[in-house]
Design a protein around this motif. Sequence first.
Motif, mmCIF file in Angstrom:
data_model
loop_
_atom_site.group_PDB
_atom_site.id
_atom_site.type_symbol
_atom_site.label_atom_id
_atom_site.label_comp_id
_atom_site.label_asym_id
_atom_site.label_seq_id
_atom_site.Cartn_x
_atom_site.Cartn_y
_atom_site.Cartn_z
ATOM 1 N N LEU A 194 0.607 -0.700 -0.430
ATOM 2 C CA LEU A 194 -0.213 -0.097 0.254
ATOM 3 C C LEU A 194 0.390 1.044 0.420
ATOM 4 O O LEU A 194 0.568 2.350 -0.824
ATOM 5 N N LEU A 195 1.788 1.625 1.060
ATOM 6 C CA LEU A 195 3.160 2.545 0.739
ATOM 7 C C LEU A 195 3.373 2.842 -0.571
ATOM 8 O O LEU A 195 3.112 3.412 -0.617
ATOM 9 N N MET A 196 3.733 1.617 -1.407
ATOM 10 C CA MET A 196 4.671 1.859 -2.804
ATOM 11 C C MET A 196 3.306 2.778 -3.400
ATOM 12 O O MET A 196 3.403 3.817 -4.763
ATOM 13 N N TYR A 197 2.229 2.126 -3.299
ATOM 14 C CA TYR A 197 1.032 3.368 -4.411
ATOM 15 C C TYR A 197 0.794 4.051 -3.342
ATOM 16 O O TYR A 197 0.827 5.362 -4.480
ATOM 17 N N LEU A 198 0.752 4.498 -2.351
ATOM 18 C CA LEU A 198 0.423 5.967 -2.103
ATOM 19 C C LEU A 198 1.503 6.763 -2.217
ATOM 20 O O LEU A 198 1.119 7.826 -2.511
ATOM 21 N N THR A 199 2.833 6.446 -2.373
ATOM 22 C CA THR A 199 3.988 7.081 -2.067
ATOM 23 C C THR A 199 3.681 7.353 -3.675
ATOM 24 O O THR A 199 3.738 8.918 -3.784
ATOM 25 N N VAL A 249 -6.803 7.045 -11.020
ATOM 26 C CA VAL A 249 -7.847 6.989 -9.485
ATOM 27 C C VAL A 249 -7.391 5.615 -8.873
ATOM 28 O O VAL A 249 -8.047 5.944 -7.746
ATOM 29 N N LEU A 250 -6.314 4.098 -9.258
ATOM 30 C CA LEU A 250 -6.656 3.659 -8.972
ATOM 31 C C LEU A 250 -5.586 3.285 -7.837
ATOM 32 O O LEU A 250 -5.969 3.210 -6.594
ATOM 33 N N ILE A 251 -4.072 4.582 -8.028
ATOM 34 C CA ILE A 251 -3.164 4.524 -7.293
ATOM 35 C C ILE A 251 -3.998 5.654 -5.644
ATOM 36 O O ILE A 251 -3.808 5.163 -4.930
ATOM 37 N N VAL A 252 -4.412 6.333 -6.254
ATOM 38 C CA VAL A 252 -4.851 7.515 -5.318
ATOM 39 C C VAL A 252 -6.322 6.536 -4.147
ATOM 40 O O VAL A 252 -6.850 6.608 -3.056
ATOM 41 N N LEU A 253 -7.423 5.263 -5.081
ATOM 42 C CA LEU A 253 -7.615 4.676 -4.014
ATOM 43 C C LEU A 253 -7.437 3.561 -3.585
ATOM 44 O O LEU A 253 -7.919 2.316 -2.786
ATOM 45 N N SER A 254 -6.126 3.320 -3.318
ATOM 46 C CA SER A 254 -4.976 2.400 -3.247
ATOM 47 C C SER A 254 -5.718 1.682 -1.463
ATOM 48 O O SER A 254 -5.991 0.430 -0.985
ATOM 49 N N PRO A 255 -6.078 2.808 -0.913
ATOM 50 C CA PRO A 255 -6.285 2.734 0.276
ATOM 51 C C PRO A 255 -7.393 1.831 0.606
ATOM 52 O O PRO A 255 -7.740 0.516 1.753
ATOM 53 N N SER A 426 15.424 1.542 1.993
ATOM 54 C CA SER A 426 15.249 2.914 1.866
ATOM 55 C C SER A 426 13.776 2.814 0.416
ATOM 56 O O SER A 426 14.442 2.129 -0.047
ATOM 57 N N GLN A 427 12.961 3.955 0.942
ATOM 58 C CA GLN A 427 12.409 3.409 -0.434
ATOM 59 C C GLN A 427 11.942 5.314 -0.613
ATOM 60 O O GLN A 427 12.049 6.195 -0.271
ATOM 61 N N SER A 428 11.281 5.003 -1.983
ATOM 62 C CA SER A 428 10.807 6.729 -2.377
ATOM 63 C C SER A 428 10.260 6.265 -3.547
ATOM 64 O O SER A 428 8.632 7.079 -3.422
ATOM 65 N N TRP A 429 9.599 5.644 -4.208
ATOM 66 C CA TRP A 429 8.692 5.091 -5.067
ATOM 67 C C TRP A 429 8.186 5.820 -6.496
ATOM 68 O O TRP A 429 7.832 6.619 -6.410
ATOM 69 N N ARG A 430 9.594 6.463 -7.334
ATOM 70 C CA ARG A 430 9.046 7.386 -8.348
ATOM 71 C C ARG A 430 8.350 7.104 -9.257
ATOM 72 O O ARG A 430 8.863 7.695 -10.450
ATOM 73 N N MET A 431 8.594 5.931 -9.921
ATOM 74 C CA MET A 431 8.382 4.886 -10.811
ATOM 75 C C MET A 431 7.235 6.077 -12.161
ATOM 76 O O MET A 431 5.721 5.828 -11.791
#
Length: 564
Positions: A194-199, A249-255, A426-431
Amino acid sequence: MSQEPSGPSTMRKRLGGSTDRFGRAIRRRVAIDRRALAAFRISIAALLIADLVGRTRLLGMFYTDAGVLPREALFSDYSSLTAYSVHTLSGAAWAQWLLFLVAGLVALALLVGYRTRIATIVSWLLLVSLHVRNPMVLNAGDVLLRMLLFWSIFLPLGSRWSIDARRRNPAQSSGDAAPTIATIGTIAVLLQVLLMYLTNAVHKTRSDMWMSGEAVVHIFQADHLTVLLGNVLPEYTALLEVFTYAWMVLIVLSPLLLLLTGVPRALLVTGFAGMHLGMLVTLRIGLFPLIVVAGLLLFYPPVVWDTASSLATRVGLAGPLRRTLDRLQSRAPAFRIGIGNWAPGSWLHSITSASNENSDAENATAESRSDDTNPLTAVASRGRVFVTTIIPWLLLVLVVLSNAEAVGYTEVPDAGNEALDTLQASQSWRMFAPNPTSTAQWFVVPGELENGTTVDAFRGSGVDWDRPPNVDGTYETARERKYLSNMRFAGNENHHSYYANYLCDRWNREHDTTLENLTVYGMSDRSGLYADEPDISKSEVIEYDCSGEFIQEEESDAIVVTPE
């Protein structure tokens, strides 16, 4: 009419009932079906093996002293990390092949669920070691695979569909009675996805390109990234705009992946998985889509696994799978070496094994009460509580802070950064965020031979300055493209010399006529989305004397942050 008396006891009952309901609601959302854990284990192990096989294609280039990052350069540029890599013990190709083989065998043990906890730990250690050996070829998929494997240490991955489960209960192929488990391990691994999507969502919502629906259109114009259907889709800009909005829409609704339960959660998970499988057949981004899909398996609720189990029984798959596990169990060695009543192999397994019915902390407490007279057991039980409960909670907090820091919400304390760096967490998820490139990129490396002939030291052919028909085809693997992109764009000036030196050595090893010097040019097609003709530009990365110093000074006009 009599009224029910109210008072402190009634309030406590109501409060207790509300707390119980809240606790059950939370547990439903963080609990993972044991069959999901088994499917996840098999998937992760298969991906580890596939990753190793893929890396062997350029093993000499990326992991030996004859490659682009010899240990001399690695120790100089990444001295804080190299202590954690057994892959740095030797720069010879045979040593790397041996380590790859060991990692593959351990991953195979994880796949069949043999000594699952130990196989998980060793696989994670070897994966971290491999990543430290050459950070220049890593991508978001590598980070996610590393983190999923790390959190797997705290999960009972071998409780179903495994040799370990069959040994505990030979009469039942399913292993334990409890269908789901909710522990700090399940919370952490679900939050990791979930953190990957939210970030990533925060990064992308700050981008005009993503919010306007143009981002995916730009991505598919960069044909050094596209494969298969990805080479056809650039013509359908309206469809790509729809994909941009759908993904946002999907990643914003990922929670909702955590908030929903049952069939609604299953449908949402399937939507995410479908998008990632679409990436697999359109973009050359390595195993990343499959790694995410493996993580998404953990979100599928019991109703999905009940249906899958019934279907497997109806089509006749369940029986053969059970018999296969029986054969594997009978042939797998016990792996138990002991002296008297003390067995080191058994003791290690007891320390690292999590309970199949209860949480690790509950079992550790019970064991310490039942055998307080044995000092070794008491110490092991207390250590197990610390390792399986306290440490993962602390690390989960640090991982959450690392993601929050990546989007500018907070800062990780220095001690926390040291812990994250040590664990490579450590993570940043800027894909593809905030703004993906639409510029196709490739390389031309003219070099002069001792007989005066000019050749392309990169392609091993004549020099051609025209745009390749398929830019993706100029790279042997996605990792080679990633390395060259980092080498060119990320401000890694020393790597300009490392790469040029590697090209000189490779040519001179494989040809009779010596290469005396070369110049590395980064090529770009800046024609834009709707141009009819390419607009090619070139930038000199380095001019290199093959007989000169290992690191040579040069002036580069392409020092910017990598767009990928």
